[in-house]
Design an enzyme around this catalytic site. Structure first.
Site, PDB file in Angstrom:
ATOM      1  N   ARG A  73      34.602 -27.038 -37.918  1.00  0.00           N
ATOM      2  CA  ARG A  73      34.593 -25.958 -36.916  1.00  0.00           C
ATOM      3  C   ARG A  73      33.364 -25.044 -37.029  1.00  0.00           C
ATOM      4  O   ARG A  73      33.270 -24.036 -36.340  1.00  0.00           O
ATOM      5  CB  ARG A  73      35.892 -25.142 -37.054  1.00  0.00           C
ATOM      6  CG  ARG A  73      37.091 -25.923 -36.553  1.00  0.00           C
ATOM      7  CD  ARG A  73      38.410 -25.446 -37.094  1.00  0.00           C
ATOM      8  NE  ARG A  73      39.504 -26.256 -36.551  1.00  0.00           N
ATOM      9  CZ  ARG A  73      39.830 -27.492 -36.962  1.00  0.00           C
ATOM     10  NH1 ARG A  73      39.142 -28.068 -37.944  1.00  0.00           N
ATOM     11  NH2 ARG A  73      40.825 -28.165 -36.396  1.00  0.00           N
ATOM     12  N   PHE A 131      37.972 -12.851 -32.104  1.00  0.00           N
ATOM     13  CA  PHE A 131      38.494 -13.256 -33.418  1.00  0.00           C
ATOM     14  C   PHE A 131      37.630 -14.412 -33.917  1.00  0.00           C
ATOM     15  O   PHE A 131      37.836 -15.560 -33.538  1.00  0.00           O
ATOM     16  CB  PHE A 131      39.964 -13.677 -33.279  1.00  0.00           C
ATOM     17  CG  PHE A 131      40.622 -13.960 -34.595  1.00  0.00           C
ATOM     18  CD1 PHE A 131      40.742 -12.980 -35.564  1.00  0.00           C
ATOM     19  CD2 PHE A 131      41.133 -15.229 -34.884  1.00  0.00           C
ATOM     20  CE1 PHE A 131      41.358 -13.234 -36.791  1.00  0.00           C
ATOM     21  CE2 PHE A 131      41.755 -15.494 -36.104  1.00  0.00           C
ATOM     22  CZ  PHE A 131      41.861 -14.499 -37.055  1.00  0.00           C
ATOM     23  N   THR A 144      48.042 -19.932 -53.749  1.00  0.00           N
ATOM     24  CA  THR A 144      48.968 -18.791 -53.739  1.00  0.00           C
ATOM     25  C   THR A 144      49.138 -18.303 -52.295  1.00  0.00           C
ATOM     26  O   THR A 144      48.385 -18.716 -51.403  1.00  0.00           O
ATOM     27  CB  THR A 144      48.380 -17.632 -54.581  1.00  0.00           C
ATOM     28  OG1 THR A 144      47.223 -17.137 -53.899  1.00  0.00           O
ATOM     29  CG2 THR A 144      48.001 -18.086 -55.980  1.00  0.00           C
ATOM     30  N   HIS A 191      48.192 -15.728 -51.043  1.00  0.00           N
ATOM     31  CA  HIS A 191      47.133 -14.780 -50.729  1.00  0.00           C
ATOM     32  C   HIS A 191      46.586 -14.982 -49.314  1.00  0.00           C
ATOM     33  O   HIS A 191      46.388 -14.032 -48.551  1.00  0.00           O
ATOM     34  CB  HIS A 191      46.008 -14.992 -51.754  1.00  0.00           C
ATOM     35  CG  HIS A 191      45.099 -13.819 -51.885  1.00  0.00           C
ATOM     36  ND1 HIS A 191      43.934 -13.720 -51.179  1.00  0.00           N
ATOM     37  CD2 HIS A 191      45.202 -12.712 -52.638  1.00  0.00           C
ATOM     38  CE1 HIS A 191      43.345 -12.582 -51.497  1.00  0.00           C
ATOM     39  NE2 HIS A 191      44.093 -11.942 -52.363  1.00  0.00           N
ATOM     40  N   PHE A 237      38.783  -9.751 -45.618  1.00  0.00           N
ATOM     41  CA  PHE A 237      39.640  -8.560 -45.662  1.00  0.00           C
ATOM     42  C   PHE A 237      38.875  -7.305 -45.258  1.00  0.00           C
ATOM     43  O   PHE A 237      39.460  -6.361 -44.714  1.00  0.00           O
ATOM     44  CB  PHE A 237      40.214  -8.401 -47.081  1.00  0.00           C
ATOM     45  CG  PHE A 237      41.248  -7.314 -47.189  1.00  0.00           C
ATOM     46  CD1 PHE A 237      42.532  -7.513 -46.724  1.00  0.00           C
ATOM     47  CD2 PHE A 237      40.933  -6.077 -47.748  1.00  0.00           C
ATOM     48  CE1 PHE A 237      43.490  -6.509 -46.802  1.00  0.00           C
ATOM     49  CE2 PHE A 237      41.871  -5.065 -47.838  1.00  0.00           C
ATOM     50  CZ  PHE A 237      43.160  -5.283 -47.364  1.00  0.00           C
ATOM     51  N   ILE A 278      40.198 -19.968 -46.435  1.00  0.00           N
ATOM     52  CA  ILE A 278      40.662 -21.325 -46.763  1.00  0.00           C
ATOM     53  C   ILE A 278      41.864 -21.203 -47.684  1.00  0.00           C
ATOM     54  O   ILE A 278      41.820 -20.486 -48.698  1.00  0.00           O
ATOM     55  CB  ILE A 278      39.533 -22.166 -47.405  1.00  0.00           C
ATOM     56  CG1 ILE A 278      38.378 -22.297 -46.409  1.00  0.00           C
ATOM     57  CG2 ILE A 278      40.061 -23.547 -47.786  1.00  0.00           C
ATOM     58  CD1 ILE A 278      37.175 -23.062 -46.909  1.00  0.00           C
TER      59      ILE A 278
HETATM   60  N1  RBF Z   1      37.823 -13.869 -48.406  1.00  0.00           N
HETATM   61  C1  RBF Z   1      37.514 -14.726 -47.404  1.00  0.00           C
HETATM   62  O1  RBF Z   1      36.797 -14.342 -46.469  1.00  0.00           O
HETATM   63  N2  RBF Z   1      37.991 -16.010 -47.416  1.00  0.00           N
HETATM   64  C2  RBF Z   1      38.812 -16.487 -48.385  1.00  0.00           C
HETATM   65  O2  RBF Z   1      39.203 -17.666 -48.331  1.00  0.00           O
HETATM   66  C3  RBF Z   1      39.170 -15.593 -49.426  1.00  0.00           C
HETATM   67  N3  RBF Z   1      40.018 -16.001 -50.410  1.00  0.00           N
HETATM   68  C4  RBF Z   1      40.358 -15.117 -51.373  1.00  0.00           C
HETATM   69  C5  RBF Z   1      41.254 -15.523 -52.371  1.00  0.00           C
HETATM   70  C6  RBF Z   1      41.628 -14.637 -53.380  1.00  0.00           C
HETATM   71  C7  RBF Z   1      42.612 -15.088 -54.419  1.00  0.00           C
HETATM   72  C8  RBF Z   1      41.071 -13.324 -53.387  1.00  0.00           C
HETATM   73  C9  RBF Z   1      41.469 -12.327 -54.475  1.00  0.00           C
HETATM   74  C10 RBF Z   1      40.206 -12.908 -52.413  1.00  0.00           C
HETATM   75  C11 RBF Z   1      39.826 -13.803 -51.398  1.00  0.00           C
HETATM   76  N4  RBF Z   1      38.937 -13.407 -50.401  1.00  0.00           N
HETATM   77  C12 RBF Z   1      38.632 -14.269 -49.398  1.00  0.00           C
HETATM   78  C13 RBF Z   1      38.250 -12.087 -50.467  1.00  0.00           C
HETATM   79  C14 RBF Z   1      38.948 -10.997 -49.686  1.00  0.00           C
HETATM   80  O3  RBF Z   1      38.757 -11.186 -48.281  1.00  0.00           O
HETATM   81  C15 RBF Z   1      38.356  -9.621 -50.077  1.00  0.00           C
HETATM   82  O4  RBF Z   1      36.967  -9.640 -49.903  1.00  0.00           O
HETATM   83  C16 RBF Z   1      38.648  -9.248 -51.534  1.00  0.00           C
HETATM   84  O5  RBF Z   1      40.037  -9.334 -51.766  1.00  0.00           O
HETATM   85  C17 RBF Z   1      38.156  -7.814 -51.842  1.00  0.00           C
HETATM   86  O6  RBF Z   1      38.806  -6.864 -51.008  1.00  0.00           O
END
Ligand code: RBF
Length: 156
Positions: free
Chosen positions: A110, A96, A69, A71, A40, A65
């Site tokens: 991958r 990307f 949920t 999310h 994110f 992954i």
């Molecule tokens: N960040 C990733 O790069 N890969 C993920 O699979 C991933 N899964 C997440 C699942 C949940 C439930 C949450 C709350 C965050 C996840 N994040 C993941 C982190 C997200 O990209 C980010 O760093 C946080 O939400 C803080 O802004």
């Protein structure tokens, strides 16, 4: 060049980033490496790096992954849209380099497994875009030079 990698799913993103760095090294390109917490955060980090004007390519690396949920859908959609918007806004090449997988096995395949290394492929795409930008710039220089020659021929 810059590589910025998310630390979530680091087992995967470390391998993707290593692939990207090896590809840049083989091409003789210097690379600065950065990390962020998760995927994110990648668009904001890419925007900050692009704002410096120091990089002709910025390669974001992440691994999402799917969990239980929705999310995953929100983050995957926001990150891909965010990175695409940045790639159209800044002159830097922004590929990307984010895996969006249903399972960890798909991600491992991958990240240097059966399906290759998508970090290396992202760096290849970035290098190709940098070469394209240079080809476009030199073709514009050539055509403005020939336009100048034509107009000076006409006026002399
Ligand atoms: N960040 C990733 O790069 N890969 C993920 O699979 C991933 N899964 C997440 C699942 C949940 C439930 C949450 C709350 C965050 C996840 N994040 C993941 C982190 C997200 O990209 C980010 O760093 C946080 O939400 C803080 O802004």
């Amino acid at each position: 060049m810059a590589v910025v990698a998310a630390r979530w799913n680091a087992e995967i993103t470390d391998r993707l980033a290593a692939g990207a760095l090896a590809t840049a090294r083989d091409a003789g390109a210097a690379v600065d490496s950065f990390t962020v917490a998760g995927s994110f955060e990648l668009p904001a980090a890419v925007a900050a790096l692009a704002d410096t004007g120091d990089y002709d390519a910025i390669v974001p690396i992440g691994c999402l992954i799917k969990g239980d949920t929705p999310h995953f859908e929100y983050i995957a959609g926001a990150v891909s849209r965010g990175l695409m918007d940045l790639s159209l806004t800044y002159p830097a090449a922004i590929p990307f380099g984010v895996l969006t997988c249903n399972t960890a096995a798909q991600a491992r395949a991958r990240a240097g497994g059966r399906m290759g290394n998508k970090g290396a492929e992202s760096m290849e795409a970035a290098l190709e875009m940098v070469a394209l930008q240079r080809a476009i710039a030199s073709s514009r220089r050539r055509s403005s030079r020939s336009a100048r020659t034509a107009s000076s021929t006409r006026t002399s």
